[in-house]
Design a protein around this motif. Structure first.
Motif, PDB file in Angstrom:
ATOM      1  N   ARG A  82       0.838  -1.216   0.000  1.00  0.00           N
ATOM      2  CA  ARG A  82       0.000   0.000   0.000  1.00  0.00           C
ATOM      3  C   ARG A  82       0.866   1.256   0.000  1.00  0.00           C
ATOM      4  O   ARG A  82       0.606   2.215  -0.728  1.00  0.00           O
ATOM      5  CB  ARG A  82      -0.932  -0.024   1.219  1.00  0.00           C
ATOM      6  N   LYS A  83       1.902   1.226   0.817  1.00  0.00           N
ATOM      7  CA  LYS A  83       2.804   2.394   0.894  1.00  0.00           C
ATOM      8  C   LYS A  83       3.466   2.668  -0.452  1.00  0.00           C
ATOM      9  O   LYS A  83       3.681   3.813  -0.841  1.00  0.00           O
ATOM     10  CB  LYS A  83       3.897   2.135   1.933  1.00  0.00           C
ATOM     11  N   PHE A  84       3.797   1.588  -1.164  1.00  0.00           N
ATOM     12  CA  PHE A  84       4.454   1.737  -2.464  1.00  0.00           C
ATOM     13  C   PHE A  84       3.500   2.387  -3.479  1.00  0.00           C
ATOM     14  O   PHE A  84       3.900   3.258  -4.251  1.00  0.00           O
ATOM     15  CB  PHE A  84       4.938   0.382  -2.983  1.00  0.00           C
ATOM     16  N   ILE A  85       2.235   1.978  -3.460  1.00  0.00           N
ATOM     17  CA  ILE A  85       1.228   2.572  -4.358  1.00  0.00           C
ATOM     18  C   ILE A  85       1.125   4.076  -4.075  1.00  0.00           C
ATOM     19  O   ILE A  85       1.125   4.898  -4.983  1.00  0.00           O
ATOM     20  CB  ILE A  85      -0.159   1.899  -4.169  1.00  0.00           C
ATOM     21  N   LEU A  86       1.048   4.424  -2.793  1.00  0.00           N
ATOM     22  CA  LEU A  86       0.922   5.835  -2.411  1.00  0.00           C
ATOM     23  C   LEU A  86       2.193   6.611  -2.749  1.00  0.00           C
ATOM     24  O   LEU A  86       2.128   7.770  -3.164  1.00  0.00           O
ATOM     25  CB  LEU A  86       0.587   5.954  -0.916  1.00  0.00           C
ATOM     26  N   PHE A  87       3.339   5.962  -2.602  1.00  0.00           N
ATOM     27  CA  PHE A  87       4.632   6.570  -2.966  1.00  0.00           C
ATOM     28  C   PHE A  87       4.645   6.910  -4.465  1.00  0.00           C
ATOM     29  O   PHE A  87       5.026   8.016  -4.863  1.00  0.00           O
ATOM     30  CB  PHE A  87       5.760   5.586  -2.608  1.00  0.00           C
ATOM     31  N   CYS A  88       4.214   5.959  -5.302  1.00  0.00           N
ATOM     32  CA  CYS A  88       4.194   6.193  -6.752  1.00  0.00           C
ATOM     33  C   CYS A  88       3.217   7.322  -7.108  1.00  0.00           C
ATOM     34  O   CYS A  88       3.516   8.176  -7.940  1.00  0.00           O
ATOM     35  CB  CYS A  88       3.825   4.914  -7.505  1.00  0.00           C
ATOM     36  N   GLU A  89       2.055   7.305  -6.446  1.00  0.00           N
ATOM     37  CA  GLU A  89       1.068   8.375  -6.684  1.00  0.00           C
ATOM     38  C   GLU A  89       1.661   9.738  -6.347  1.00  0.00           C
ATOM     39  O   GLU A  89       1.557  10.693  -7.112  1.00  0.00           O
ATOM     40  CB  GLU A  89      -0.177   8.156  -5.814  1.00  0.00           C
ATOM     41  N   ALA A  90       2.299   9.826  -5.187  1.00  0.00           N
ATOM     42  CA  ALA A  90       2.853  11.106  -4.717  1.00  0.00           C
ATOM     43  C   ALA A  90       3.951  11.606  -5.646  1.00  0.00           C
ATOM     44  O   ALA A  90       4.119  12.809  -5.833  1.00  0.00           O
ATOM     45  CB  ALA A  90       3.382  10.947  -3.293  1.00  0.00           C
ATOM     46  N   ARG A  91       4.699  10.693  -6.226  1.00  0.00           N
ATOM     47  CA  ARG A  91       5.820  11.084  -7.090  1.00  0.00           C
ATOM     48  C   ARG A  91       5.472  11.155  -8.572  1.00  0.00           C
ATOM     49  O   ARG A  91       6.345  11.422  -9.392  1.00  0.00           O
ATOM     50  CB  ARG A  91       6.953  10.060  -6.936  1.00  0.00           C
ATOM     51  N   GLY A  92       4.227  10.822  -8.892  1.00  0.00           N
ATOM     52  CA  GLY A  92       3.820  10.828 -10.300  1.00  0.00           C
ATOM     53  C   GLY A  92       4.472   9.721 -11.115  1.00  0.00           C
ATOM     54  O   GLY A  92       4.726   9.865 -12.311  1.00  0.00           O
ATOM     55  N   VAL A  93       4.750   8.600 -10.438  1.00  0.00           N
ATOM     56  CA  VAL A  93       5.348   7.444 -11.144  1.00  0.00           C
ATOM     57  C   VAL A  93       4.209   6.609 -11.746  1.00  0.00           C
ATOM     58  O   VAL A  93       3.376   6.081 -11.001  1.00  0.00           O
ATOM     59  CB  VAL A  93       6.174   6.567 -10.162  1.00  0.00           C
ATOM     60  N   PRO A  94       4.116   6.472 -13.078  1.00  0.00           N
ATOM     61  CA  PRO A  94       3.050   5.654 -13.658  1.00  0.00           C
ATOM     62  C   PRO A  94       3.176   4.207 -13.169  1.00  0.00           C
ATOM     63  O   PRO A  94       4.280   3.658 -13.154  1.00  0.00           O
ATOM     64  CB  PRO A  94       3.304   5.723 -15.169  1.00  0.00           C
ATOM     65  N   LEU A  95       2.056   3.638 -12.759  1.00  0.00           N
ATOM     66  CA  LEU A  95       2.082   2.269 -12.238  1.00  0.00           C
ATOM     67  C   LEU A  95       0.882   1.518 -12.779  1.00  0.00           C
ATOM     68  O   LEU A  95      -0.233   2.032 -12.770  1.00  0.00           O
ATOM     69  CB  LEU A  95       2.034   2.300 -10.712  1.00  0.00           C
ATOM     70  N   GLU A  96       1.115   0.311 -13.287  1.00  0.00           N
ATOM     71  CA  GLU A  96      -0.012  -0.505 -13.734  1.00  0.00           C
ATOM     72  C   GLU A  96       0.227  -1.972 -13.411  1.00  0.00           C
ATOM     73  O   GLU A  96       1.364  -2.414 -13.265  1.00  0.00           O
ATOM     74  CB  GLU A  96      -0.283  -0.310 -15.221  1.00  0.00           C
ATOM     75  N   ILE A  97      -0.887  -2.672 -13.273  1.00  0.00           N
ATOM     76  CA  ILE A  97      -0.840  -4.099 -12.967  1.00  0.00           C
ATOM     77  C   ILE A  97      -1.381  -4.865 -14.170  1.00  0.00           C
ATOM     78  O   ILE A  97      -2.434  -4.522 -14.702  1.00  0.00           O
ATOM     79  CB  ILE A  97      -1.687  -4.404 -11.717  1.00  0.00           C
ATOM     80  N   ALA A  98      -0.638  -5.875 -14.597  1.00  0.00           N
ATOM     81  CA  ALA A  98      -1.084  -6.735 -15.698  1.00  0.00           C
ATOM     82  C   ALA A  98      -1.122  -8.158 -15.160  1.00  0.00           C
ATOM     83  O   ALA A  98      -0.099  -8.676 -14.699  1.00  0.00           O
ATOM     84  CB  ALA A  98      -0.127  -6.626 -16.881  1.00  0.00           C
ATOM     85  N   SER A  99      -2.293  -8.775 -15.215  1.00  0.00           N
ATOM     86  CA  SER A  99      -2.462 -10.026 -14.484  1.00  0.00           C
ATOM     87  C   SER A  99      -3.372 -11.017 -15.191  1.00  0.00           C
ATOM     88  O   SER A  99      -4.322 -10.639 -15.870  1.00  0.00           O
ATOM     89  CB  SER A  99      -3.070  -9.697 -13.112  1.00  0.00           C
TER      90      SER A  99
END
Length: 210
Positions: free
Chosen positions: A78-95
Motif C-alpha cells: 500500500r505504501k508503495f502505491i501511495l509513494f508512486c502516486e505522490a511522485r507521479g510514477v506511472p504504475l499498472e498491474i497486468a495479471s
C-alpha cells in the motif's frame, strides 16, 4: 528520460500467495499437482484460469469474503502505491487473475490502481472468465508489451513478477524484482533480478536512482 514507471504482476507478487490457486485449492476445485503443472512455460495462464474456474461453483460473496480474511498483501504494497502516486510514477498491474478477487483486494487496502485483469462472471456451476485486453496475444506477450510501451514513452521501467509468464516482461525491464519461480528463471537465464520480499526496497531504489 521521463523517470521511472512500474509494471507489476498481481498473484504471488502483490499478494503473498497466488489468489486463484489458493481459492481453487481451498474450496477443492483443483489439486496441487494440476496447479504445479500449470506453471510450465508451455502453459498459458489464461487458458488454465478459464478451464480451472469453469467448474468452480463460487459466488461473488464467497470470493470477497475469502479475500478479506485469507489474502495477504506483500509487505509495503500500500505504501508503495501511495509513494508512486505522490511522485507521479506511472504504475499498472497486468495479471492473469480476475476482477472478482482483485476488486475486493484493492478495496480492502483502500487503493485504486490502473490494472488489467480477466473479467469473471458467475454462471451456473462455475465462473466464466474472459480477457478482453489480450486481443490476439497471450498474457506473457501482453505483459512484455506494457513494459515496451512505457519504455517507448521515455520511461525506465521497474517490473515485479513471480511466475514463468512474467519472464518476457522481465527481460525487457530496466530493473526487476522477482519472487518464486521467476527469480529462479531469471538466474538461470542471466537476467539481473533482485529478490522481491518487500515493496519498500523498490521505493528506495526509485528514490535513489532518479
Amino acid at each position: 528520460m521521463k523517470g521511472w514507471a512500474v509494471v507489476s504482476d498481481f498473484d504471488g507478487t502483490i499478494t503473498l500467495r497466488d489468489v486463484g490457486d489458493h481459492l481453487l485449492l481451498h474450496y477443492g476445485f483443483s489439486d496441487k499437482k494440476t496447479i504445479e503443472e500449470s506453471y510450465s512455460l508451455k502453459v498459458k495462464v489464461e487458458d488454465f484460469m478459464k478451464k480451472a474456474f469453469s467448474g468452480a461453483a463460487l459466488t461473488r460473496e464467497v470470493i470477497a469474503g475469502f479475500v478479506r480474511t485469507k489474502v495477504k498483501a506483500r509487505p509495503g504494497f500500500r505504501k508503495f502505491i501511495l509513494f508512486c502516486e505522490a511522485r507521479g510514477v506511472p504504475l499498472e498491474i497486468a495479471s492473469g487473475g480476475v476482477d472478482l478477487y482483485a476488486d475486493p483486494f484493492f478495496k480492502k487496502h483502500g487503493v485504486k490502481v490502473k490494472s488489467f485483469f480477466g473479467r469473471a462472471r458467475v454462471v451456473k456451476g462455475g465462473i466464466k472468465i474472459t480477457y478482453p485486453f489480450l486481443k490476439r496475444m497471450d498474457l506473457s506477450s501482453f505483459k512484455a508489451s506494457r513494459v515496451s510501451r512505457l519504455r517507448r514513452a521515455g520511461h525506465r521501467v521497474v517490473f515485479f513478477g513471480d511466475g514463468p509468464n512474467d519472464l518476457k516482461a522481465a527481460g525487457l525491464a530496466d530493473k526487476v524484482y522477482a519472487a518464486g519461480r521467476l527469480l529462479k528463471l531469471c538466474r538461470e537465464r542471466g537476467i539481473p533480478a533482485s529478490p522481491l520480499t518487500d515493496f519498500s526496497r523498490a521505493a528506495d531504489f526509485i528514490k535513489n536512482n532518479p
